[in-house]
Design an enzyme around this catalytic site. Structure first.
Site, PDB file in Angstrom:
ATOM      1  N   THR A 145      -2.908 -24.149  34.034  1.00  0.00           N
ATOM      2  CA  THR A 145      -3.091 -24.709  32.694  1.00  0.00           C
ATOM      3  C   THR A 145      -3.753 -23.713  31.739  1.00  0.00           C
ATOM      4  O   THR A 145      -4.406 -22.750  32.161  1.00  0.00           O
ATOM      5  CB  THR A 145      -3.933 -25.983  32.774  1.00  0.00           C
ATOM      6  OG1 THR A 145      -5.161 -25.709  33.447  1.00  0.00           O
ATOM      7  CG2 THR A 145      -3.180 -27.058  33.553  1.00  0.00           C
ATOM      8  N   ALA A 146      -3.582 -23.983  30.460  1.00  0.00           N
ATOM      9  CA  ALA A 146      -4.053 -23.059  29.428  1.00  0.00           C
ATOM     10  C   ALA A 146      -5.569 -22.923  29.405  1.00  0.00           C
ATOM     11  O   ALA A 146      -6.100 -21.921  28.906  1.00  0.00           O
ATOM     12  CB  ALA A 146      -3.551 -23.532  28.057  1.00  0.00           C
ATOM     13  N   ASP A 147      -6.292 -23.898  29.947  1.00  0.00           N
ATOM     14  CA  ASP A 147      -7.750 -23.832  29.959  1.00  0.00           C
ATOM     15  C   ASP A 147      -8.290 -23.035  31.146  1.00  0.00           C
ATOM     16  O   ASP A 147      -9.490 -23.041  31.426  1.00  0.00           O
ATOM     17  CB  ASP A 147      -8.345 -25.244  29.951  1.00  0.00           C
ATOM     18  CG  ASP A 147      -7.924 -26.074  31.164  1.00  0.00           C
ATOM     19  OD1 ASP A 147      -7.128 -25.568  31.985  1.00  0.00           O
ATOM     20  OD2 ASP A 147      -8.375 -27.227  31.284  1.00  0.00           O
ATOM     21  N   GLY A 148      -7.410 -22.368  31.864  1.00  0.00           N
ATOM     22  CA  GLY A 148      -7.840 -21.529  32.977  1.00  0.00           C
ATOM     23  C   GLY A 148      -8.015 -22.267  34.280  1.00  0.00           C
ATOM     24  O   GLY A 148      -8.558 -21.711  35.241  1.00  0.00           O
TER      25      GLY A 148
END
Length: 900
Positions: free
Chosen positions: A497-500
């Site tokens: 995911t984009a939040d790591g």
């Protein structure tokens, strides 16, 4: 600077190991600074090795609470925990097996093997029942392993009546094991321990000793943990129903006897064998294999007994086994399915004077419990081969059967479906499935249904990791084909995911069935499908999944798998570290079941038959009003109980951050695996020579073979030469000394045959053969000559027991047991006594006395079948010294002799 910090981490880990786990002899060993080889030092430069040591230190830090004061690993640090174990400070054989594996990885990094040996010693002391814990195994009759009791769908259908009218087969390995190891006791772990005696049952009814053996699940596929009645494994009737203990909740009988009983979880024992293999492999690389040699013998022994998991529950014939009375009893090994089933169990009488004992296998095999790596180890690695006559052969068969099982169960998408059973519904009912595997029927949720056993992605990660490890070691093309498909499917359903952070599959849904298995032409399984319903950030499952990707990538050179494994490990480490490990918060909606009362419509809640009343060691009443919490009142004293009570009162769903031992160990080992196998380059490993076995046994005067291939396609022809490097002159290359591989046939195994000439000595000679090729690293295969000049192993035993003596006479027993594969006919037992005597009475045999000599012959029991026994008795009178039997023999047979 980095190496200094690494040295500090290693030193701290050593100190913590001594404080937590090591017995006195191990403490002395670990006080010495470990010898750090260059290979270990270089491995330590990896960020992932550093992470391994940091995580290891957290697990071994006494302040973090992973271990009891006796060094036993808890299932979780936290106490209020309900899943398969119903309390966090219970432990399981699973936890022990992960501890062993963790210490093997630690030995690889540091060169210190004392913690590994200490872990095995602790396991042997606390979770493998001692002779005192299983005191009446000597009364076990292999031709009558157990009395049949059906399994039922719901707990409300229990107790299940014992039925002597249903035939059971004979146990074909009991005699072999007893003859090999000189004992009737089982060497295997029980699955569940009450580490701190929280329940209060103690050891075999003493109420105080810890850890104590306990059990829970007993009543069919629908019995979830929320519906179990915890009870002591050794039921002395001190608790439960007066005069019956807990037995009458589970089995129906006219009378109940105090008994001990244990259940083995085969996946854990197999994992312990895996750990022993890696300990051996890495210790050997360090020149320290002698330091783990004693554990290797015990691991091989454990694997020998683990074969009980390969049998139908009641030793009935495998395949098309329909109808309790119609399905025939097995004979020989036709009751073996050669898979790792859900359990094996054994038990017996507490009263040693009226002894009896029983053993059962399991008819249900889940793909998640299979371990082809353990099967390979136990059949191919000489130091870990079982000592029994047929143990290694059975494991070789199991290896091939397991690979077939995975192939049969792989869905069109790539995930593996549930498993198979030889006893539909646990009572040999007519199956609802049309698909079968060697006559066993497909079951998408074998063993348990609440929740369905194969909806959890964790079983995929756990089990396929073993396939990947097996592929890494052997290069088996069949394993690679399955892994190619599974890794592609799992990767497709992994979200970075984009939040790591990340999401991996969690709940799976299954439709359709596999094609009926055809070994010659396996089907495509186009009608078997899996759907991912939801996702999770479960760190334990993710670590197991990453380890699968790591072993697969290391062997195949798949860069996508390597990259994904790295991303999962890095994101886990960056986002979810805690002071005690790596963990995430969990909402426990299922804790609403703490106070469920029994609901006859849904089957939810604890079922206790009407009128049945008893007590627990915590002082709780067991009756038809019981709930999960009422049977465990001490939970109300737990510091986390208030938030559960608030939830039960209508408040928010409680959240917990659990540190499960297995998960924390798997996270550490994933880091170590990545450091060892992948950190330091993205190019595939160099092509190598692959031998199908690193060890081969050759019977004297005969030959044995293994195959050779390459791990990757060469650009031009490669010639592999096989030659003896050292060892016994009797062993030689019979054929296949020169093998040629081309870019077209590089992965097709070519046969090398090793011969052993006849000689007059009684030694098992050994030799090492080297496989070499220009530009390739040499590979060694060890050969062992199995000498045929030795006296054959005993195939029977005779016990003459005159211990029931009153000073002027005794009642004698003569027990003849057949451990062999052929019947004993017209047997005769004889001996000469040390003093004269008279025979006043005898039974089940014809006793002929000549002077002080006595001969016992059959009386209507002339044939003793394989795994069978006969017993005759007599009354003797004497004056003076007791006439002790001397020179006991069985005419024409090689038997072990016991005089009591």
């Amino acid at each position: 600077m980095f190496l200094s910090s690494l040295k500090a981490a290693v030193t701290r880990a050593l100190c913590l190991t001594v404080a937590v786990a090591a017995p006195a002899q191990a403490v002395a060993a670990t006080n010495n600074k470990p010898v750090r080889t260059l290979a270990v030092a270089l491995a330590g430069e990896s960020t992932y090795t550093q992470r391994f040591l940091e995580q290891y230190n957290k697990i071994k830090d006494p302040a973090n609470g992973y271990f009891s004061s006796k060094g036993v690993p808890y299932h979780s640090v936290e106490t209020l925990m309900v899943e398969a174990p119903d309390h966090g400070h219970e432990t399981t054989s699973e936890a022990y097996s992960y501890w062993l594996w963790l210490e093997a990885e630690y030995g690889h990094v540091t060169g210190d093997w004392a913690p590994f040996n200490a872990a095995w010693a602790n396991m042997e002391k606390y979770i493998i029942p001692s002779q005192a814990d299983q005191p009446t195994n000597s009364f076990y009759q292999a031709n009558k392993p157990a009395t049949y009791a059906a399994e039922w769908d719901l707990p409300s259908q229990y107790p299940s009546p014992l039925r002597s009218d249903v035939s059971v087969g004979s146990d074909p390995i009991a005699g072999e094991l007893r003859s090999t190891y000189g004992t009737s006791d089982i060497y295997g772990m029980h699955w569940l321990l009450d580490v701190d005696n929280w329940y209060g049952y103690g050891r075999c009814g003493d109420g105080t000793t810890s850890p104590s053996y306990i059990n829970t699940f007993q009543r069919g596929s629908q019995e979830s943990v929320w519906e179990t009645v915890p009870h002591p494994s050794c039921d002395t009737f001190a608790w439960g129903k007066p005069g019956q203990g807990f037995m009458s909740l589970f089995t129906g009988d006219a009378n109940y006897s105090r008994q001990w009983r244990y259940t083995n979880a085969p996946d854990a024992d197999a994992r312990a064998v895996q750990a022993a293999y890696w300990a051996y492999t890495w210790a050997k690389e360090q020149g320290k294999e002698s330091q783990v040699a004693d554990v290797l013998k015990k691991a091989a022994k454990m694997g020998d007994y683990l074969r009980y998991a390969m049998f139908d529950k009641y030793f009935k014939r495998i395949g098309d086994c329909i109808g309790e009375t119609a399905c025939p009893a097995g004979s020989g090994k036709n009751s073996m399915h050669y898979l790792l089933s859900w359990y094996y169990s054994w038990g017996g009488a507490v009263d040693t004077s009226g002894g009896w004992a029983w053993r059962i296998g399991s008819s249900h095999s889940h793909f998640g419990y299979q371990n082809p790596m353990a099967a390979y180890i136990l059949s191919n690695v000489s130091v870990l081969r079982p000592q029994s006559a047929t143990g290694a052969t059975d494991w070789a068969t199991s290896l091939q059967r397991q690979i077939e099982f995975y192939t049969w169960l792989q869905s069109a998408e790539g995930g593996f479906a549930g498993g198979a059973t030889n006893s539909w519904k646990g009572r040999y009912a007519k199956p609802e499935s049309a698909s079968s595997f060697y006559g066993m029927y497909y079951d998408w949720r074998p063993v348990y249904h609440d929740p369905a056993s194969n909806q959890w992605f964790g079983f995929q990660a756990w089990s396929v990791q073993r396939v990947a490890e097996y592929y890494y070691v052997t290069g088996d093309a069949k394993a690679k084909k399955m892994l190619d498909k599974w890794v592609a499917w799992a990767s497709q359903h992994t979200k970075l995911t984009a939040d790591g952070k990340f999401q991996v599959p969690s709940t799976l849904q299954w439709t359709g069935e596999p094609d009926t298995w055809n070994p010659a032409n396996p089907g495509s399984n186009s009608n078997l499908h899996v759907t991912v319903l939801d996702y999770t950030n479960d760190v334990g499952v993710t670590a197991a999944y990453a380890r699968t990707l790591i072993f697969y990538a290391a062997k195949s050179g798949n860069t996508s798998a390597k990259t994904l494994a790295k991303e999962l490990l890095d994101r886990m480490w960056a986002n979810y570290q805690t002071p005690k490990g790596v963990a995430v918060s969990e909402k426990r909606e299922d804790y609403k079941r703490f106070d469920d009362t029994y609901n006859a419509t849904t089957g939810d809640g604890v079922f206790i038959p009407s009128g049945w009343t008893g007590t627990t060691a915590q002082g709780a009443t067991i009756d038809s009003n019981a709930t999960f919490i009422s049977l465990r009142p001490k939970y109300r004293q737990d510091p986390d109980w208030p938030k559960v009570q608030s939830f039960l009162n209508g408040g928010p769903v409680p959240e917990f951050t659990y540190h499960r031992f297995w998960a924390q160990a798997d996270i550490a080992m994933a880091m170590a695996d990545y450091a060892r196998l992948l950190d330091g380059g993205t190019t595939p490993p160099p092509a190598g020579i692959v031998a199908s076995s690193s060890d081969v046994s050759v019977a004297e005067g005969k030959s044995a073979s293994f195959t050779v291939s390459l791990s990757a396609a060469p650009t031009s022809n490669v010639t592999v030469t096989v030659a003896k490097a050292s060892g016994d002159a009797d062993l030689f290359v019979s054929s296949g000394a020169t093998l040629t591989f081309t870019p077209a046939n590089w992965n097709v195994g070519q046969t090398v045959t090793i011969g052993a000439v006849e000689d007059s000595d009684e030694l098992d000679g050994t030799a090492q053969f080297r496989l070499t090729a220009s530009g390739y690293s040499a590979v060694s295969v060890n050969a062992t000559e199995i000498d045929n000049d030795k006296a054959p192993a005993p195939t029977c035993s005779v016990t003459v027991d005159t211990s029931n003596d009153w000073g002027s006479g005794h009642v004698g027993r003569v027990i003849l047991q057949n451990f062999g594969t052929q019947p004993l006919t017209n047997w005769k037992v004889s001996w000469t006594a040390t003093n004269d005597f008279t025979i006043n009475n005898y039974w089940n045999g014809v006793f002929t006395k000549t002077g002080r000599s006595l001969e016992v012959a059959p009386q209507g029991n002339a044939t003793v079948p394989p795994s069978g026994s006969v017993e005759a008795g007599f009354v003797a009178n004497y004056s003076g010294a007791k006439p002790v039997p001397s020179g006991v023999r069985v005419e024409g047979q090689n038997c072990t002799i016991t005089v009591k």
